[in-house]
Design a protein around this motif. Structure first.
Motif: not given
Length: 470
Positions: A344-358
């Motif tokens: 799965x796209x690492x870019x999308x994974x990183x963005x999703x993780x960023x959102x839910x950990x803010x």
């Protein structure tokens, strides 16, 4: 000024072109500059506009000409009929919920939240940071970024009661959306020609995934409090099914949440038959007057295959979900995923993780709960006022949808067409049933755009229903 002059030249040349023969040469740019008293830049803009419209074509070093009208030769794909043969099974057509509609339409049909319900500021900032990091250029592990695996495992583990072993990050497989995950799960754990039990009504995408996988679906009726455990046990006994697909929390389309204790009863049935419960927790973030408690929190023996999606709650552009499975089942699902998408796209994974950990993510979810309740209540009030013939099966405690039973004998296709002609899109309930519909149902989504139009939309539906004699 230049834009006005350019538009004037475009209109004049369109008239000239309409009377010219195909292949006729246009006056030179110098002649057009003199004729229209415009700058060469303005004339070039006008010619570019006409070229983009397919009316003229430029031949470098020769000039500009009226495009010749070419009659396309009809394509013959008849050879593919023999090459492909008959499809292995009749696949359901694409869901009407995926249709794009103009902005002036009252859209009750879609299954996705409106943009104003998404954490736009968090998403934009997360994508910017992800694009600057290593995730933008590196390949992530096949099972997903370790940090994101850990987040999914911790979320489920935080609700796991004492005495039950919580999942570990290595139990998590990150998915490019839960839809593809369902296909992999059905393929890996059930298999073509084998039986899959499925709540009815249920998510149309699960029905489609099952059809594409070639499994044999057996519907299990499910009401406002969930499926009857005794009926589920009979279905397992009679079919020898390997798995049961269900949505215990805020089911799509009904909005039902299983009654307290129902999850344990269902889990007992699944364990007794040595089978799997495929738990689809698509609406985990959409609780309104209750909180979702996944059945997976009470299982540590690998009977529950748990899917959790972030697509609808974070952003439809960030298609990230996860499946949590233990034992050999997890390895089979991972092998299926590798065959389909490798990673799965690492870019999308990183963005999703960023959102839910803010810190702002939890603030957003609290606001979302209030907004969904306001929208749900407005739609319920509008339906009761303008569509008294419709029966509201239950007031959903979460999710995005209201499930209405129309009067017996209602012509749903005609009702949907009449509503669409009047500027209202609704979703006929037929596509949420794995077999024959149990009645004439309609699903209305209360998370779409322009909630202020809900009363008008309900009025139009009520009038269309009245014209049908209902």
């Amino acid at each position: 000024m230049n834009n006005d002059s350019s538009s004037r030249i475009v209109l004049a040349l369109r008239q000239w072109i309409s009377a010219a023969a195909p292949g006729a040469r246009l006056p030179s740019t110098r002649s057009l500059v003199a004729e229209y008293q415009a700058s060469p830049v303005t004339v070039q803009k006008a010619l570019q506009t006409l070229a983009a419209q397919g009316l003229i074509e430029s031949r470098p070093g020769v000039g500009t000409f009226v495009r010749a009208v070419r009659t396309a030769r009809p394509a013959d794909y008849g050879w593919q009929t023999a090459a492909l043969g008959a499809p292995p099974s009749a696949l359901p057509s694409a869901s009407g919920t995926m249709r794009d509609v103009p902005n002036n339409v009252i859209a009750f049909h879609s299954g996705y939240p409106d943009r104003e319900l998404l954490p736009e500021r968090l998403v934009r900032a997360a994508l910017t940071r992800a694009a600057r990091g290593d995730a933008a250029l590196s390949r992530p592990p096949a099972a997903g970024m370790p940090e994101l695996q850990q987040w999914f495992a911790q979320e489920l583990g935080s609700a796991t009661p004492a005495g039950v072993t919580p999942p570990t990050p290595s139990d998590v497989i990150v998915l490019p959306g839960s839809q593809s995950g369902l296909s992999s799960i059905f393929r890996a754990l059930v298999g073509a020609g084998q039986t899959l039990l499925m709540e009815s009504p249920t998510y149309w995408g699960a029905i489609l995934a099952a059809a594409q996988t070639g499994v044999r679906v057996v519907p299990v009726p499910s009401g406002p409090e969930g499926p009857d455990p005794a009926g589920l046990a009979r279905a397992f006994q009679e079919t020898g099914a390997r798995a049961f697909y269900a949505q215990p929390n805020y089911a799509n389309p009904t909005g039902a949440q299983w009654a307290p204790g129902r999850g344990d009863e269902v889990l007992d049935v699944v364990r007794a038959h040595g089978a799997f419960l495929v738990e689809d927790d698509w609406a985990h973030d959409f609780g309104i007057t209750s909180d979702p408690v996944p059945v997976a929190t009470r299982d540590d023996s690998g009977h529950v295959i748990y899917t959790r999606s972030l697509t609808k709650s974070v952003s439809t552009a960030i298609r990230i979900a996860a499946v949590i499975a233990r034992g050999p089942a997890r390895e089979r699902i991972l092998a299926q995923r590798a065959a389909e998408s490798m990673y799965v796209s690492g870019l999308l994974q990183a963005a999703a993780l960023d959102v839910v950990t803010q810190p702002g993510w939890q603030t957003h979810l609290r606001s979302l709960r209030q907004q969904l309740q306001s929208r749900r209540d407005l739609l319920v009030t509008s339906v009761r006022e303008h569509i008294p013939q419709a029966h509201i099966e239950l007031l959903p405690k979460g999710g995005l949808n209201l499930w209405l039973r129309m009067p017996d004998g209602t012509d749903l296709p005609r009702l949907a067409r009449d509503c669409e002609d009047a500027g209202v899109m609704i979703a006929a309930g037929t596509e949420w049933f794995p077999a024959e519909p149990a009645g004439p149902f309609v699903r209305l989504n209360y998370s779409g755009p322009n909630p202020g139009a809900y009363p008008e939309g309900a009025r139009i539906i009520g009038e269309a229903l009245a014209r049908l004699g209902c």
